[in-house]
Design a protein around this motif. Sequence first.
Motif, PDB file in Angstrom:
ATOM      1  N   SER A 225      59.065  67.821  91.707  1.00 18.42           N
ATOM      2  CA  SER A 225      57.704  68.344  91.631  1.00 18.42           C
ATOM      3  C   SER A 225      57.218  68.311  90.183  1.00 18.42           C
ATOM      4  N   ILE A 226      55.907  68.266  90.025  1.00 14.53           N
ATOM      5  CA  ILE A 226      55.324  68.268  88.684  1.00 14.53           C
ATOM      6  C   ILE A 226      55.739  69.518  87.922  1.00 14.53           C
ATOM      7  N   MET A 227      55.673  70.656  88.564  1.00  7.27           N
ATOM      8  CA  MET A 227      55.978  71.904  87.872  1.00  7.27           C
ATOM      9  C   MET A 227      57.455  72.007  87.501  1.00  7.27           C
ATOM     10  N   GLU A 228      58.326  71.401  88.313  1.00  5.39           N
ATOM     11  CA  GLU A 228      59.758  71.404  87.982  1.00  5.39           C
ATOM     12  C   GLU A 228      59.994  70.670  86.665  1.00  5.39           C
ATOM     13  N   LEU A 229      59.340  69.513  86.509  1.00  5.11           N
ATOM     14  CA  LEU A 229      59.491  68.750  85.275  1.00  5.11           C
ATOM     15  C   LEU A 229      58.706  69.403  84.129  1.00  5.11           C
ATOM     16  N   HIS A 230      57.530  69.912  84.436  1.00  2.00           N
ATOM     17  CA  HIS A 230      56.691  70.533  83.411  1.00  2.00           C
ATOM     18  C   HIS A 230      57.407  71.722  82.778  1.00  2.00           C
ATOM     19  N   GLY A 231      58.163  72.459  83.567  1.00  2.00           N
ATOM     20  CA  GLY A 231      58.840  73.640  83.050  1.00  2.00           C
ATOM     21  C   GLY A 231      60.276  73.409  82.631  1.00  2.00           C
ATOM     22  N   ALA A 232      60.697  72.157  82.530  1.00  2.00           N
ATOM     23  CA  ALA A 232      62.085  71.840  82.164  1.00  2.00           C
ATOM     24  C   ALA A 232      62.397  72.350  80.757  1.00  2.00           C
ATOM     25  N   ASP A 233      63.679  72.576  80.500  1.00  2.00           N
ATOM     26  CA  ASP A 233      64.071  73.204  79.240  1.00  2.00           C
ATOM     27  C   ASP A 233      64.339  72.222  78.106  1.00  2.00           C
ATOM     28  N   PHE A 234      64.102  70.929  78.327  1.00  3.95           N
ATOM     29  CA  PHE A 234      64.415  69.960  77.272  1.00  3.95           C
ATOM     30  C   PHE A 234      63.208  69.574  76.414  1.00  3.95           C
ATOM     31  N   TRP A 235      62.003  70.079  76.741  1.00  2.00           N
ATOM     32  CA  TRP A 235      60.811  69.622  76.024  1.00  2.00           C
ATOM     33  C   TRP A 235      60.793  70.068  74.565  1.00  2.00           C
ATOM     34  N   ASP A 236      61.311  71.251  74.278  1.00  2.00           N
ATOM     35  CA  ASP A 236      61.360  71.697  72.884  1.00  2.00           C
ATOM     36  C   ASP A 236      62.207  70.751  72.043  1.00  2.00           C
ATOM     37  N   SER A 330      58.754  51.922  66.310  1.00  2.00           N
ATOM     38  CA  SER A 330      57.757  52.368  65.337  1.00  2.00           C
ATOM     39  C   SER A 330      57.772  53.861  65.067  1.00  2.00           C
ATOM     40  N   CYS A 331      58.410  54.643  65.929  1.00  6.38           N
ATOM     41  CA  CYS A 331      58.389  56.093  65.733  1.00  6.38           C
ATOM     42  C   CYS A 331      59.104  56.470  64.432  1.00  6.38           C
ATOM     43  N   PRO A 332      58.440  57.164  63.519  1.00  6.06           N
ATOM     44  CA  PRO A 332      59.070  57.499  62.229  1.00  6.06           C
ATOM     45  C   PRO A 332      60.155  58.563  62.327  1.00  6.06           C
ATOM     46  N   VAL A 333      60.238  59.238  63.495  1.00  3.79           N
ATOM     47  CA  VAL A 333      61.250  60.296  63.634  1.00  3.79           C
ATOM     48  C   VAL A 333      62.213  60.013  64.792  1.00  3.79           C
ATOM     49  N   ASN A 334      62.213  58.768  65.258  1.00  5.14           N
ATOM     50  CA  ASN A 334      63.211  58.288  66.226  1.00  5.14           C
ATOM     51  C   ASN A 334      63.151  58.963  67.597  1.00  5.14           C
ATOM     52  N   ILE A 335      61.963  59.300  68.059  1.00  2.00           N
ATOM     53  CA  ILE A 335      61.820  59.747  69.442  1.00  2.00           C
ATOM     54  C   ILE A 335      61.881  58.517  70.336  1.00  2.00           C
ATOM     55  N   ASP A 336      62.688  58.607  71.390  1.00  5.31           N
ATOM     56  CA  ASP A 336      63.004  57.440  72.213  1.00  5.31           C
ATOM     57  C   ASP A 336      62.628  57.719  73.661  1.00  5.31           C
ATOM     58  N   ILE A 337      61.673  56.945  74.187  1.00  4.94           N
ATOM     59  CA  ILE A 337      61.218  57.140  75.561  1.00  4.94           C
ATOM     60  C   ILE A 337      62.351  56.953  76.566  1.00  4.94           C
ATOM     61  N   ARG A 338      63.344  56.166  76.210  1.00  2.00           N
ATOM     62  CA  ARG A 338      64.467  55.953  77.130  1.00  2.00           C
ATOM     63  C   ARG A 338      65.275  57.225  77.296  1.00  2.00           C
ATOM     64  N   ARG A 339      65.467  57.966  76.208  1.00  2.00           N
ATOM     65  CA  ARG A 339      66.223  59.215  76.290  1.00  2.00           C
ATOM     66  C   ARG A 339      65.425  60.293  77.042  1.00  2.00           C
ATOM     67  N   VAL A 340      64.115  60.321  76.809  1.00  5.88           N
ATOM     68  CA  VAL A 340      63.285  61.292  77.520  1.00  5.88           C
ATOM     69  C   VAL A 340      63.270  60.987  79.015  1.00  5.88           C
ATOM     70  N   CYS A 341      63.178  59.709  79.352  1.00  4.72           N
ATOM     71  CA  CYS A 341      63.207  59.306  80.760  1.00  4.72           C
ATOM     72  C   CYS A 341      64.534  59.718  81.404  1.00  4.72           C
ATOM     73  N   GLN A 342      65.611  59.542  80.672  1.00  2.85           N
ATOM     74  CA  GLN A 342      66.925  59.921  81.184  1.00  2.85           C
ATOM     75  C   GLN A 342      66.988  61.437  81.447  1.00  2.85           C
ATOM     76  N   ALA A 343      66.412  62.213  80.532  1.00  5.56           N
ATOM     77  CA  ALA A 343      66.417  63.676  80.710  1.00  5.56           C
ATOM     78  C   ALA A 343      65.571  64.067  81.925  1.00  5.56           C
ATOM     79  N   MET A 344      64.412  63.435  82.073  1.00  4.25           N
ATOM     80  CA  MET A 344      63.562  63.755  83.222  1.00  4.25           C
ATOM     81  C   MET A 344      64.215  63.325  84.534  1.00  4.25           C
TER      82      MET A 344
END
Length: 346
Positions: A225-236, A330-344
């Motif tokens: 659900s959207i809210m399950e992902l929206h409230g996940a604890d990894f966003w910080d 290009s991200c200057p602080v190494n944020i990686d969409i692949r890692r975020v996708c894996q967490a989601m």
Amino acid sequence: MKVIKIDKKHWAGGIEKSRSAYRLFGPVMVENKNFSDFKELAAGEMPDMTATDTRTSPKSICFPPEEVMMEFSTDETRDDCNLMKVPAKDYSPRAVIGIRPYDAAAYLIVKKNFDTPEYRDPYWCDAYAACTFIGLAVNEPGRLDFSTSTNSGPFDEIGLDVLLVDMGGHYFAKVITEKGAAYLKAAGWEESAGDGAEQQIEALKVKAESMIQTTISFDRIKEKSIMELHGADFWDDAAFACINCGTCTYVCPTCWCFDIQDETRGKSGVRIKAWDSCMYPLFTIHTTGHNPRETKVQRVRQRFMHKLKYYMDKYEDGIMCVGCGRCVRSCPVNIDIRRVCQAMNG
């Protein structure tokens, strides 16, 4: 499917010949810089077919960073005072040469936003209709390429009119659409590649796909659900390093956010459409001063939820990403969409 052989000795001549019927765009090395970008090719200028990738995507060909939508005057002595008028636009045929398959696939994602049954953006749609996409297969994918995970790939044909394959001393040009055939004819490239060409292309495709080093999975995101992902604890943690520079959205071939502003000088004015970014604090601020996404965590979450969840739920056609890897690079602080996708997905 017809395959044409283009001897590289005839490449420059064919490009020049096609100028009589097309405006040409392609990757060009930026002066005094160590990267290439897509731009309109000046007379005698050739596309850089050796560039592994461009810094930004070619989305700007149809969706410029800044575009005049309308012009107006407040001069009361003029008959057209206070009338908004669309300026003259050049939508003559364009050939986009050397576009990578994932960037062509990205155009079809963006099309879902700008060309709908309810709303049609004439600026984007008319520019897109004018384009013929002459793609260049990726024989050796880079380390950040994960396009095979996103309904694309190094030899993918979706969104292309011609697929060029570099064979060393010549190109194989796989004709995909009638628009592609028309461009090849205008360039004078009509020599058949003969039997066995498609088998050679397929062998290179299999080899290139096997070289992709990383993959992503999003099979479980749809069921959450959207809210399950929206409230996940990894966003910080995901947003901790972000500086809200917006680089990821500007280099991305599928980001489509824009702002509309009126600018005046004296009694003349223009209404412009300009790229905007969900990473910016002002992006969602209301005229009341309220901002529903006032923190960077909220903005980072919005970006990835849009790419990996909202788009998927709305269109049921995969994710809003083609795996080019530009945002990772290009991200200057190494944020990686692949890692975020894996967490989601986890």
